[in-house]
Design a protein around this motif. Structure first.
Motif, mmCIF file in Angstrom:
data_model
loop_
_atom_site.group_PDB
_atom_site.id
_atom_site.type_symbol
_atom_site.label_atom_id
_atom_site.label_comp_id
_atom_site.label_asym_id
_atom_site.label_seq_id
_atom_site.Cartn_x
_atom_site.Cartn_y
_atom_site.Cartn_z
ATOM 1 N N ARG A 93 0.832 -1.203 0.000
ATOM 2 C CA ARG A 93 0.000 0.000 0.000
ATOM 3 C C ARG A 93 0.859 1.242 0.000
ATOM 4 N N ARG A 94 1.866 1.304 0.908
ATOM 5 C CA ARG A 94 2.751 2.460 0.948
ATOM 6 C C ARG A 94 4.091 2.025 1.514
ATOM 7 N N VAL A 95 5.137 2.663 1.041
ATOM 8 C CA VAL A 95 6.498 2.345 1.479
ATOM 9 C C VAL A 95 6.794 3.166 2.733
ATOM 10 N N LEU A 96 7.147 2.473 3.823
ATOM 11 C CA LEU A 96 7.503 3.150 5.059
ATOM 12 C C LEU A 96 8.983 3.517 5.082
ATOM 13 N N LYS A 97 9.838 2.622 4.583
ATOM 14 C CA LYS A 97 11.277 2.884 4.528
ATOM 15 C C LYS A 97 11.857 2.161 3.321
ATOM 16 N N SER A 98 12.399 2.924 2.407
ATOM 17 C CA SER A 98 12.957 2.353 1.188
ATOM 18 C C SER A 98 14.334 1.762 1.475
ATOM 19 N N GLY A 99 14.601 0.578 0.928
ATOM 20 C CA GLY A 99 15.892 -0.080 1.093
ATOM 21 C C GLY A 99 16.197 -0.448 2.532
ATOM 22 N N ALA A 100 15.205 -0.868 3.284
ATOM 23 C CA ALA A 100 15.370 -1.164 4.711
ATOM 24 C C ALA A 100 16.113 -2.466 4.967
ATOM 25 N N GLY A 101 16.245 -3.323 3.976
ATOM 26 C CA GLY A 101 16.926 -4.599 4.188
ATOM 27 C C GLY A 101 17.168 -5.325 2.885
ATOM 28 N N ARG A 102 17.491 -6.595 3.002
ATOM 29 C CA ARG A 102 17.741 -7.459 1.850
ATOM 30 C C ARG A 102 16.700 -8.566 1.815
ATOM 31 N N LEU B 233 10.428 -1.666 3.573
ATOM 32 C CA LEU B 233 9.467 -1.879 4.648
ATOM 33 C C LEU B 233 8.164 -1.220 4.215
ATOM 34 N N VAL B 234 7.072 -1.983 4.135
ATOM 35 C CA VAL B 234 5.822 -1.470 3.583
ATOM 36 C C VAL B 234 4.629 -1.800 4.477
ATOM 37 N N ASP B 235 3.599 -0.941 4.389
ATOM 38 C CA ASP B 235 2.266 -1.313 4.856
ATOM 39 C C ASP B 235 1.616 -2.030 3.686
ATOM 40 N N TYR B 236 0.812 -3.038 3.954
ATOM 41 C CA TYR B 236 0.255 -3.816 2.856
ATOM 42 C C TYR B 236 -1.241 -4.053 3.069
ATOM 43 N N ASP B 237 -1.900 -4.407 1.989
ATOM 44 C CA ASP B 237 -3.312 -4.784 1.999
ATOM 45 C C ASP B 237 -3.422 -6.226 1.546
ATOM 46 N N LYS B 238 -4.383 -6.934 2.102
ATOM 47 C CA LYS B 238 -4.756 -8.241 1.578
ATOM 48 C C LYS B 238 -5.907 -7.979 0.618
ATOM 49 N N VAL B 239 -5.852 -8.591 -0.560
ATOM 50 C CA VAL B 239 -6.816 -8.306 -1.623
ATOM 51 C C VAL B 239 -7.450 -9.603 -2.093
ATOM 52 N N VAL C 147 -11.956 -7.333 -5.479
ATOM 53 C CA VAL C 147 -13.318 -7.214 -4.978
ATOM 54 C C VAL C 147 -13.340 -6.612 -3.572
ATOM 55 N N TRP C 148 -12.377 -7.033 -2.740
ATOM 56 C CA TRP C 148 -12.394 -6.586 -1.358
ATOM 57 C C TRP C 148 -10.972 -6.448 -0.845
ATOM 58 N N ARG C 149 -10.687 -5.358 -0.126
ATOM 59 C CA ARG C 149 -9.372 -5.101 0.457
ATOM 60 C C ARG C 149 -9.504 -4.906 1.950
ATOM 61 N N TRP C 150 -8.506 -5.364 2.694
ATOM 62 C CA TRP C 150 -8.433 -5.034 4.105
ATOM 63 C C TRP C 150 -6.960 -4.920 4.473
ATOM 64 N N PRO C 151 -6.637 -4.040 5.419
ATOM 65 C CA PRO C 151 -5.221 -3.796 5.744
ATOM 66 C C PRO C 151 -4.593 -4.967 6.483
ATOM 67 N N GLY C 152 -3.299 -5.133 6.268
ATOM 68 C CA GLY C 152 -2.530 -6.140 6.997
ATOM 69 C C GLY C 152 -2.296 -5.686 8.428
ATOM 70 N N LYS C 153 -1.886 -6.602 9.295
ATOM 71 C CA LYS C 153 -1.754 -6.288 10.712
ATOM 72 C C LYS C 153 -0.481 -5.517 11.037
ATOM 73 N N ALA C 154 0.663 -5.941 10.556
ATOM 74 C CA ALA C 154 1.940 -5.303 10.879
ATOM 75 C C ALA C 154 2.715 -5.068 9.591
ATOM 76 N N PHE D 66 6.817 -11.022 0.069
ATOM 77 C CA PHE D 66 6.549 -10.351 1.332
ATOM 78 C C PHE D 66 7.100 -11.248 2.443
ATOM 79 N N PHE D 67 7.846 -10.675 3.392
ATOM 80 C CA PHE D 67 8.395 -11.452 4.494
ATOM 81 C C PHE D 67 8.518 -10.556 5.720
ATOM 82 N N PRO D 68 8.591 -11.146 6.915
ATOM 83 C CA PRO D 68 8.662 -10.335 8.136
ATOM 84 C C PRO D 68 9.981 -9.577 8.226
ATOM 85 N N PRO D 69 9.996 -8.441 8.931
ATOM 86 C CA PRO D 69 11.251 -7.689 9.105
ATOM 87 C C PRO D 69 12.321 -8.532 9.782
#
Length: 109
Positions: A14-23, A33-39, A47-54, A65-68
């Motif tokens: 959905r939006r980039v929180l920090k660009s190039g935060a890791g590998r 590091l991004v905020d994301y939506d499940k679609v 059809v339907w979107r809802w925000p991810g938890k973390a 997509f993987f955890p920090p």
């Protein structure tokens, strides 16, 4: 009577929180590091979107997509390479110096 469901659930940044935060844990390229939506998609139409938890890390190269890294175990230590051996910056495999592109992953050398 038959019913076919052509759809699926995917994650989208959905939006980039920090660009190039890791590998990336899969391909080794830069990850953000991004905020994301499940679609939910039906016939490839969202059809339907809802925000991810973390926030998650997102690799733009392989679309993973993987955890920090704080929640992942530290990577194994790298062996010291011989100084005359050319290594791919993406997959870290030894490559002959005559190549312009890595024969294993296709990245430019």
């Amino acid at each position: 009577m038959f019913f076919f469901f052509v759809g699926g659930l995917e994650q989208q940044a959905r939006r980039v929180l920090k660009s190039g935060a890791g590998r990336c844990v899969a391909c080794g390229s830069r990850a953000d590091l991004v905020d994301y939506d499940k679609v939910l998609k039906v016939f490839f139409v969202p059809v339907w979107r809802w925000p991810g938890k973390a926030p998650l890390m997102h690799c733009g190269n392989c679309n993973l997509f993987f955890p920090p890294s704080a929640s992942l175990p530290p990577p194994p230590p790298r062996m010291k390479a011989e100084p005359h051996v050319l290594r791919c910056g993406s997959c870290d495999r030894a490559v002959d110096p005559e190549f312009s592109f890595c024969p294993f992953c296709g990245a430019a050398l």
